[in-house]
Scaffold this motif. Structure first.
Motif, PDB file in Angstrom:
ATOM      1  N   ASP A 103       0.709  -1.288   0.012  1.00 45.79           N
ATOM      2  CA  ASP A 103      -0.008  -0.282  -0.146  1.00 45.79           C
ATOM      3  C   ASP A 103       1.015   1.234   0.015  1.00 45.79           C
ATOM      4  OD1 ASP A 103      -2.591   1.466   0.518  1.00 45.79           O
ATOM      5  OD2 ASP A 103      -1.261   1.909   2.465  1.00 45.79           O
ATOM      6  N   GLU A 105       0.454   3.889   1.437  1.00 49.80           N
ATOM      7  CA  GLU A 105       0.787   4.653   2.799  1.00 49.80           C
ATOM      8  C   GLU A 105       1.378   3.674   3.690  1.00 49.80           C
ATOM      9  OE1 GLU A 105       0.092   7.867   3.137  1.00 49.80           O
ATOM     10  OE2 GLU A 105      -0.356   7.803   0.966  1.00 49.80           O
ATOM     11  N   ARG A 107      -0.064   0.960   4.624  1.00 47.23           N
ATOM     12  CA  ARG A 107      -0.936   0.330   5.800  1.00 47.23           C
ATOM     13  C   ARG A 107      -1.126  -1.203   5.825  1.00 47.23           C
ATOM     14  NH1 ARG A 107      -5.856   3.333   3.650  1.00 47.23           N
ATOM     15  NH2 ARG A 107      -4.827   2.657   1.842  1.00 47.23           N
ATOM     16  N   SER A 123      -1.052  -6.332   7.919  1.00 49.37           N
ATOM     17  CA  SER A 123      -1.706  -4.964   8.307  1.00 49.37           C
ATOM     18  C   SER A 123      -1.054  -4.226   9.418  1.00 49.37           C
ATOM     19  CB  SER A 123      -3.184  -5.189   8.233  1.00 49.37           C
ATOM     20  OG  SER A 123      -3.693  -3.958   8.754  1.00 49.37           O
ATOM     21  N   ARG A 124      -1.144  -2.941   9.337  1.00 53.65           N
ATOM     22  CA  ARG A 124      -0.838  -2.158  10.661  1.00 53.65           C
ATOM     23  C   ARG A 124      -1.769  -2.330  11.664  1.00 53.65           C
ATOM     24  NH1 ARG A 124       4.709  -1.021  10.535  1.00 53.65           N
ATOM     25  NH2 ARG A 124       5.469   0.130   8.657  1.00 53.65           N
ATOM     26  N   THR A 125      -3.112  -2.931  11.444  1.00 52.00           N
ATOM     27  CA  THR A 125      -4.049  -2.870  12.596  1.00 52.00           C
ATOM     28  C   THR A 125      -4.509  -4.257  12.426  1.00 52.00           C
ATOM     29  OG1 THR A 125      -5.571  -2.259  10.733  1.00 52.00           O
ATOM     30  CG2 THR A 125      -5.044  -0.398  11.829  1.00 52.00           C
TER      31      THR A 125
END
Length: 158
Positions: A103, A105, A107, A123-125
């Motif tokens: 991504d 960004e 992310r 994923s960052r989350t």
């Protein structure tokens, strides 16, 4: 399909400093070293020698209070291909860690091995939008990965 005939391609550029930090494992192809784990994260830290410290953590599915941890290192063997890293947890063995889609960004990311044996969506989350997951899986399929056995990683630990 042999790795010499593979359609697997890494991204062209990657900012390793931006890539550092903690990533949550969202999906993966089954592998022996993460079997029975959930709430898996990978934390990357840039070292002064230009290599990266890799810390993988997960909780046992049968008892989430028990953690499993593995520390290794990663490096870029060819500066002309910065998104094709090698990762090593046990000397002298190392594996390919190719950033296949990233991504803009930073992310979420699709990571794999040109042998088609290993694949991860990070994923960052702890939760990633299904649209993004489906797009990443479609990219993996175009590259020749069999995504039918992917495992969705539970990220429900506190």
């Amino acid at each position: 399909m042999s790795s010499t005939q593979t359609k697997v391609q890494s991204v062209g550029q990657i900012d390793l400093a931006r890539y550092t930090g903690t990533w949550y494992e969202i999906l993966r192809l089954p592998n022996r070293f993460e079997k029975g784990l959930k709430c898996i994260t990978a934390t990357y830290t840039l070292r002064s020698d230009g290599k990266i410290t890799v810390l993988n953590r997960g909780h046992k599915q049968y008892d989430p209070t028990l953690e499993s941890e593995a520390t290794g290192k990663a490096w870029v063997p060819d500066p002309k291909q910065p998104a094709r890293l090698k990762v090593q947890f046990f000397w002298p063995f190392s594996g390919n860690y190719w950033v296949l889609q990233l991504d803009p960004e930073y992310r979420f990311v699709l990571v794999g091995d040109p042998s088609l044996k290993y694949l991860w969506i990070l994923s960052r989350t702890p939760v990633l939008d299904e649209k993004n997951i489906n797009e990443l899986l479609a990219t993996a399929r175009r590259m020749g990965f069999d995504t039918s056995p992917v495992i969705r990683v539970e990220q429900d630990c506190k």
